[in-house]
Structure formats: structure tokens, C-alpha cells
Design an enzyme around this catalytic site. Structure first.
Site, mmCIF file in Angstrom:
data_model
loop_
_atom_site.group_PDB
_atom_site.id
_atom_site.type_symbol
_atom_site.label_atom_id
_atom_site.label_comp_id
_atom_site.label_asym_id
_atom_site.label_seq_id
_atom_site.Cartn_x
_atom_site.Cartn_y
_atom_site.Cartn_z
ATOM 1 N N ASP A 537 9.264 -46.675 75.444
ATOM 2 C CA ASP A 537 8.034 -46.482 76.206
ATOM 3 C C ASP A 537 7.851 -47.734 77.061
ATOM 4 O O ASP A 537 8.514 -48.754 76.832
ATOM 5 C CB ASP A 537 6.855 -46.284 75.255
ATOM 6 C CG ASP A 537 5.545 -46.079 75.993
ATOM 7 O OD1 ASP A 537 5.573 -45.477 77.079
ATOM 8 O OD2 ASP A 537 4.508 -46.534 75.497
ATOM 9 N N ASP A 539 4.390 -49.103 78.775
ATOM 10 C CA ASP A 539 3.155 -49.848 78.540
ATOM 11 C C ASP A 539 2.931 -50.039 77.042
ATOM 12 O O ASP A 539 2.849 -49.075 76.285
ATOM 13 C CB ASP A 539 1.970 -49.110 79.163
ATOM 14 C CG ASP A 539 2.147 -48.923 80.648
ATOM 15 O OD1 ASP A 539 2.435 -49.909 81.325
ATOM 16 O OD2 ASP A 539 2.020 -47.777 81.128
#
Length: 774
Positions: A537, A539
Site C-alpha cells: 500500500d 499511504d
């Protein structure tokens, strides 16, 4: 009379035009009234599109008669006024041909749904132009050959082919309708098809009769005027009769020409007459210690849970479950009603971009859309299983502490006032009046098992032997505590405290156990199979961007537009439960209030949100380019290790693709960025917790999802990874530290760099076969 018989403009002509205009107004009212009154109508469906096309075809047919048969005194001075525009194109492909094609599409959809019990292989927007091709070819040929006289009448040798083309479409409609005659429709589908055949046949007859009267009796003025008047008035009436709404939207009542419909059907189940649909009977005895999927079969509990989910802006899954449960009430030997209900559920919840699209895997969605039997009893079983897992993960625990559960419990107690046995059942207590079967004790052990394990847990905490076996026991204990989410006589605060003790213990003991796990996996590096891909991922994993990156950029954007909106730290933490920046803003404004400067229509608001998000991305990229936000510890090290071993690396994020690309390029460097694939933004229609983005990454990289390891930081990202069938390591970030990660394969505070390294590629390899909790 003689002067206006051929040039147009007789009083009867204006009466006929006024009548046709009134019929168009009534037609428009009949079409739009249900969609204006019933706000739940799905205007994105193909059925709604066919309604609009019918309106357009009806208008074109009437206006073509007015313009081509000289109702008005119009001299054909311009090209747009000539006969071939109105009498050929508007009357043919854009008028009568369009109306007939719509009805054939409707018949085609009904044939596939109720005879073959499948969804149509071609969508309406593709099938409709295909049906119109003969009309378009015929109109082009007539336009090139120009066989019309100055009164817009064709030569006799052209009349027969044109009539045959009209008749071919009527015959096609008759053929499909005959194939449906044995189906016992619940609404008016067959009647509408039969009505369409009758109306279209009459229109063809009128056209032929008018041609004969106008062509063969041009010397009789009153006959010319009368035939024009009758043609337009009759066509106006028949256009109203031809229009159909029930085929595409059976739940919506129409405005009848004779009376107004008073019956409003709120749900498809009530329209189909499903037993007890919409009725809440006296609450049956409910043991809340039962599994959630069993509890949801109880109607009142399901409605309480549904109301709670709606308050969290996450009610699609519960509404879908409710509709599927209603479908299960229809007997298997009643395929017609089952097909009605299945089509309704698919259009409302399964089709991409539908009114209440649910979060299910791409594979499950395609299995439903490609089913060979819409009446199959297990059509939605796979999707229900996926959604139950998501509900347990995201909603269940919060429900038991909500006012919705309190209200449900109070209503249940009122139903059984004085019934001590039922009262104790609803309170979650095992009453003595109930005889427990061996299977019932399974639920009992799920709740009370942790109590019996407290002694062993205390010993594990005190002595904390440095072994992998102890680490494994902690994992098992934590799982048993996490699964005990319903209120019982067991104090939930005790559960929480012991969970913290099991996971954290002391800082020294925690680091020691982590190093033991890592060293254990490192020793087996050579014999382990490497992951096929390492998926990150963005953020919160690569960079802790949310608090001081995205939040600041959102607020700066709101300030620039003078919207009067500020997202503080706590509020933004709640909003992060919604995947995607555009979705986050939309949900916030829907729940609170749209700013005064925001537009009013849904389409304009969508564009408004997109412009805000575009500006927010520009401001965020400025922060990244200035390198004001550093990489999290260990990210570069783990990526370098994976690339060196030939493991594929990708970044999968719900954030804007430009923002993610900027993070990868500026913070990881161009050399690493060239070897990393990015899947971000609107590359998939549904954001996390939908697994679509991870499944897309696995498909693009050409790897098996089960051989991938995902690094996430949030519960919704974890849900997406697990739904995709992948292993998932959680590295907690500032906003997600308190989220529930019980289903994670391993949990750390970060990836870490030496000497504070938490895990490495060897650990990821071993993770494909084992499970750790740190």
C-alpha cells in the site's frame, strides 16, 4: 380548402398538431412521473435508457409526420427542411424503427431471462444499434436514389420494400413473443409485447392507407386534408399506447390515462408476493451467542443491524443480504419469481456502477453475471460468504456497543415480557429452561473458552519462554479473544486488557520475541519458496502521509475554494475508514451538508468533487517533490532485497495515481521506480476493502494471488488483501494503530532498519506457510 389541401395550414391541421403536442406532454408525464416520485429508481440501468429512447422515438415519429406531410405552410428552402430528412430518417431509423427496436430489445431480454434463465449476452447499448442497422442502410439507400415527389410521396415501386422492412420487424417481435407465451409473468410484460405488435401493425396499415389516399387521389382536396388529420391524430394515440414502462421498472406505478394508480410497491419481494415479506412477526427466541450469519436470518435483528450499517454509510451489504434472504423464501419450483428477484438483485447490487454495488471479489461477480441459471438456489452463496466476512470484520463489533443493539434488545424484551426463559436468551444468558444439544455447546465454548485459558495465559506472560511455541500460543489466545465480540457475562474490558498483555507484554520482551521470529525464518531462507510478488500500500506504508500530507492538502484545497470546511486530526482519522479521496469527500458532504458553493445536481457534484481532488493532488505532490515527508523505516531496504532476489514489486493504492507515482519516483528514486508497477486511483471501479486492485495486480504481474505477500497499514486494506486470497503483513501507522488486525498474518509497528529491523524477505517467505502475531 383547395389552397391549404396541398400547401398545408388548414384549421384541421393545427388541431391535429395541438393534439399531438398534448399527447407528447402526457407521454412525457407518464415516463417521468415514477422516477420523480420514487427516488430509489436506478436511472443508470438499461431499462431507464430504453424509456428515454422510447420518448425520443415517439417525438421523432410525430414531428416527422408534421414536417413531411405539409401540415404547416413551409417552403423547403433549406436542406434540413427537405423530405428525405423527415420522411426518411426521422420517420424511419429515428422514429418507427427506434420504437420497434426498443420493443425487440425488451423481448430479447425477457427471452434470455425467463426462457434461457441467463443474463443477455449483449447489453442493450450494443444490441440496439445492431437491430437498427437495416433501417439505417435502407434510409441511406433511399436518400441516395431520391425516389420521392414534391409532396414527399414515394414512387409505387419503393412502397413495397419499405412496407416489407416494417413488416420484418413486426414479424421478429411476433416470433420472440410467441416463445414467451408459456411464461406466467407477474407484471405486464407479455401484454406490453402483444400491445406493441398490435400498435405497430396499425401504424403500418395507416401509413399504407395514407399513401394510397394521397397518391391516388391527389385531385380530391378534402380527402387530402382528412387523411392528414386522421394520420397524425391516430399516430399520437398509438404512440401513447405503444409506450411501456412495466418491462423495465416493474416496481414503479404508472399514471394511467383513465385513473391514477394508488398501489406503490416498495420492494421487489412485496411485488412478488413473497411470504411474510415486509412483515415483522412476534420476535422468535433469539440467542445472541449464535454466529452472526445465523443471527442475520432473524428478520428483526437483520433490520436492526441494517439500520446500524446505514448509519455508518455501509448498508449495501446488509440490504443485499436481506434481498437474497427474501429470494431464498421463493420455492425452487417457482423459477419465474426466482428469476424476477435474481434479476432485480443483480441490477441493484452486482452490476458495476449499480445503485448499491456491493464489495465482492471480481471472480465472484463474474460468476454471478455469467450464470447459466438465474433461478439456481446457490446463485449468491459465494457473495454472501464474502460479505459476511467483511461484516464481521468491519461492523459486527461496533454494533454490539451501539444504541441500535440496545433498542433491539428492549423491543425483544417487550415482546417476551414475563417470559423469563426468552428474556435470558435475548440478554445472552444460557437459561436453565433450554436443553443444550452437543452442537449448542460449541457456541458456549466460543464465548467462555477464554475464561478457562486465563491461568495458562498468566503463566505465559510471567515466564515468557523465548520460544516460537510460546509465540504461537499467544496467537491462538489472541484469536480466541478477538472472536468473542458479543456481549456476555464475560467482561469485555478484561478481554481487551488481556489482549494488550498478550500482544505487547513489555517493550523488552516484545523486541525479543520479534527477533526470535525473524531469526527463525532467516534460517530457513534457502529452503523456502520466495513470494511471487511483494505488494505495498502507499499511504501509511511507504510514507506516513495521512496526517501531515493528505489531510493538510485537503484542508488547503477547501480553503482555496472558500468552502468553510476543516478536517481536524480526529475527524480525518474517522474518514480514513472510507477508501478513496473522492469517495471520502462525497461521504462527508452527504452526511453533514454540502457547501453553499457546491452545485445541486448529482452529475455536477461529481465533477465538483473531481476538481477538488485534482487540486488536492497537486498540492500533495508539491509536498512530495520537496521531500517534506520521509519514507518509513525499512521500506527501501525490503524493496531492494525483493528486487535483488527477483521478486516482483508493485504499489496498490486507492490514492490518485499521480500522487502515488510522485511518492515512488521522488522518495524511492528513479532506478527503483522503473522496476515497480503502480496500480492506483480509478484503475478499478471499486476501492478497498474490495479486493479488485490486488487481483488486478496479480493478474497483470502474472502471479497466483496465494503466492503474494501484501504490506498494509489499515483494516480496509487488510480486508482487501485477505479477500484476494493473499498473505498480509500490517505495519501500523499513526491513524491505524487502534484498528482491528486479528485476521492479519503478522502485525508490526514498522518494517524497520537495522538494528531495529522487524522483518525481512525471509520472513515473508516463511509467512506463506506459517502465521505470526507480534
Amino acid at each position: 380548402m383547395a389552397s391549404c389541401a396541398f400547401a398545408g395550414g388548414c384549421p384541421s391541421d393545427y388541431v391535429a398538431i395541438a393534439f399531438s403536442a398534448a399527447s407528447l406532454i402526457v407521454l412525457f408525464a407518464r415516463a417521468t412521473y415514477p422516477f420523480l416520485v420514487h427516488k430509489s429508481a436506478n436511472t443508470k440501468s438499461s431499462g431507464f435508457g430504453l424509456v428515454i429512447i422510447q420518448l425520443v422515438g415517439s417525438f421523432n415519429l410525430l414531428i416527422s409526420l408534421v414536417m413531411s406531410i405539409n401540415f404547416l405552410k413551409i417552403k423547403h428552402r433549406h436542406q434540413w427542411q427537405e423530405c428525405y430528412i423527415w420522411a426518411v430518417w426521422f420517420e424511419g431509423p429515428l422514429g418507427f424503427g427506434l420504437l420497434m427496436s426498443c420493443r425487440i430489445v425488451q423481448a430479447f431480454q425477457l427471452y434470455y431471462a425467463f426462457v434461457k434463465r441467463q443474463l443477455p449476452p449483449l447489453r442493450s447499448r450494443i444490441f440496439l444499434p445492431m437491430i437498427l442497422l437495416p433501417w439505417i442502410a435502407g434510409a441511406a439507400l433511399i436518400h441516395v436514389r431520391k425516389p420521392m415527389n414534391r409532396w414527399c410521396h414515394m414512387r409505387s415501386q419503393w412502397v413495397i420494400p419499405v412496407v416489407c422492412l416494417h413488416g420484418l420487424y413486426v414479424a421478429s417481435l411476433v416470433g420472440v413473443t410467441r416463445a414467451l407465451r408459456h411464461i406466467e409473468f407477474r407484471f405486464h410484460e407479455f401484454d406490453d409485447l402483444s400491445q406493441g405488435i398490435t400498435v405497430s401493425s396499425i401504424l403500418i396499415g395507416l401509413w399504407v392507407a395514407t399513401y394510397i389516399l394521397n397518391e391516388l387521389h391527389e385531385d380530391i382536396p378534402w380527402l387530402q386534408v382528412l387523411s392528414r388529420f386522421l394520420l397524425l391524430v391516430t399516430a399520437s394515440i398509438l404512440v401513447l399506447a405503444f409506450f411501456s414502462l412495466s418491462v423495465s421498472q416493474p416496481l414503479l406505478s404508472q399514471m394511467s390515462l383513465r385513473k391514477r394508480e394508488h398501489l406503490e410497491l416498495k420492494t421487489m419481494s412485496s411485488a412478488l408476493g413473497i411470504r411474510n415479506s415486509g412483515i415483522i412477526l412476534r420476535t422468535a427466541m433469539l440467542d445472541i451467542n449464535r454466529p452472526l450469519d445465523e443471527l442475520l436470518q432473524h428478520k428483526r435483528f437483520r433490520q436492526s443491524f441494517m439500520a446500524f450499517a446505514d448509519s455508518c454509510l455501509a448498508g449495501e451489504s446488509l440490504h443485499f443480504y436481506d434481498e437474497v434472504y427474501e429470494l431464498s423464501e421463493i420455492p425452487v419450483n417457482d423459477p419465474v419469481r426466482r428469476v424476477y428477484m435474481a434479476r432485480y438483485i443483480i441490477e441493484k447490487y452486482i452490476v458495476a456502477g449499480s445503485e448499491m454495488e456491493v464489495n465482492i471479489s471480481h471472480r465472484t461477480r463474474q460468476e454471478i453475471l455469467g450464470t447459466l441459471d438465474l433461478a439456481h438456489p446457490d446463485l449468491f452463496s459465494g457473495s454472501i460468504s464474502e460479505l459476511i466476512r467483511l461484516i464481521k470484520m468491519n461492523l459486527a463489533k461496533d454494533y454490539w456497543s451501539s444504541m441500535f443493539y440496545v433498542k433491539f434488545k428492549e423491543e425483544s424484551l417487550k415482546d417476551y415480557d414475563g417470559d423469563e426463559c426468552a428474556t435470558e436468551m435475548c440478554m445472552g444468558i444460557d437459561p436453565p429452561c433450554i436443553k443444550r444439544s452437543p452442537t449448542d455447546h460449541v457456541a458456549e465454548r466460543r464465548i467462555r473458552g477464554p475464561l478457562y485459558s486465563l491461568g495458562a495465559m498468566a503463566a505465559a506472560i510471567v515466564f515468557s519462554a523465548p520460544s516460537f511455541a510460546l509465540q504461537r500460543k499467544r496467537s491462538v489466545f489472541v484469536s480466541s479473544i478477538e472472536n468473542c465480540s458479543r456481549p456476555t457475562s464475560f467482561d469485555s474490558n478484561i478481554s481487551l486488557r488481556f489482549r494488550e498483555m498478550a500482544i505487547v507484554s513489555s517493550p523488552t520482551r516484545r523486541r525479543r520475541s520479534e527477533s526470535l521470529v525473524c531469526s527463525s525464518s532467516a534460517s530457513s531462507m534457502d529452503s523456502s519458496v520466495l513470494p511471487s510478488a511483494l505488494l505495498f500500500d502507499c499511504d501509511g506504508v511507504l510514507v506516513d502521509t495521512e496526517k501531515d500530507g493528505h489531510r493538510i492538502s485537503f484542508n488547503d484545497t477547501f480553503a482555496e475554494r472558500e468552502l468553510g470546511v476543516i478536517w481536524d486530526v480526529d475527524l480525518y482519522g474517522e474518514l480514513l475508514k472510507i477508501g478513496g479521496g473522492k469517495e471520502r469527500m462525497t461521504a462527508y458532504f452527504n452526511k453533514t451538508q454540502w457547501p453553499e458553493k457546491a452545485p445541486k445536481t448529482d452529475v455536477e457534484r461529481k465533477n465538483f468533487i473531481a476538481s477538488l481532488h485534482k487540486r488536492k493532488t497537486e498540492l500533495f505532490m508539491t509536498l512530495i517533490e520537496k521531500k517534506l515527508l520521509p519514507l518509513r523505516p525499512g521500506v527501501a531496504r525490503l524493496i531492494d532485497e525483493a528486487l535483488a532476489k527477483g521478486v516482483k514489486v508493485a504499489v496498490c493504492s486507492t490514492s490518485n495515481e499521480k500522487a502515488v507515482s510522485a511518492i515512488v519516483s521522488f522518495l524511492l528514486g528513479p532506478e527503483r521506480a522503473a522496476k515497480i508497477l503502480i496500480f492506483a486511483g480509478d484503475v478499478v471501479p471499486r476501492k478497498k476493502p474490495d479486493p479488485a486492485i490486488y487481483l488486478l495486480a496479480a493478474s497483470t504481474l502474472g502471479v497466483d494471488p496465494s503466492s503474494c505477500v501484501v504490506v498494509e497499514d489499515s483494516a480496509i486494506g487488510l480486508a482487501a488483501a485477505k479477500a484476494a486470497g493473499m498473505k498480509c503483513i500490517v505495519t501500523k501507522s499513526g491513524y491505524t494503530a487502534e484498528e482491528d488486525f486479528v485476521s492479519a498474518d503478522a502485525v508490526f509497528d514498522c518494517i524497520g532498519d537495522p538494528p531495529e529491523e522487524r522483518f525481512d524477505l525471509a520472513f515473508c517467505s516463511d509467512l506463506l506457510q506459517k502465521q505470526y502475531v507480534s
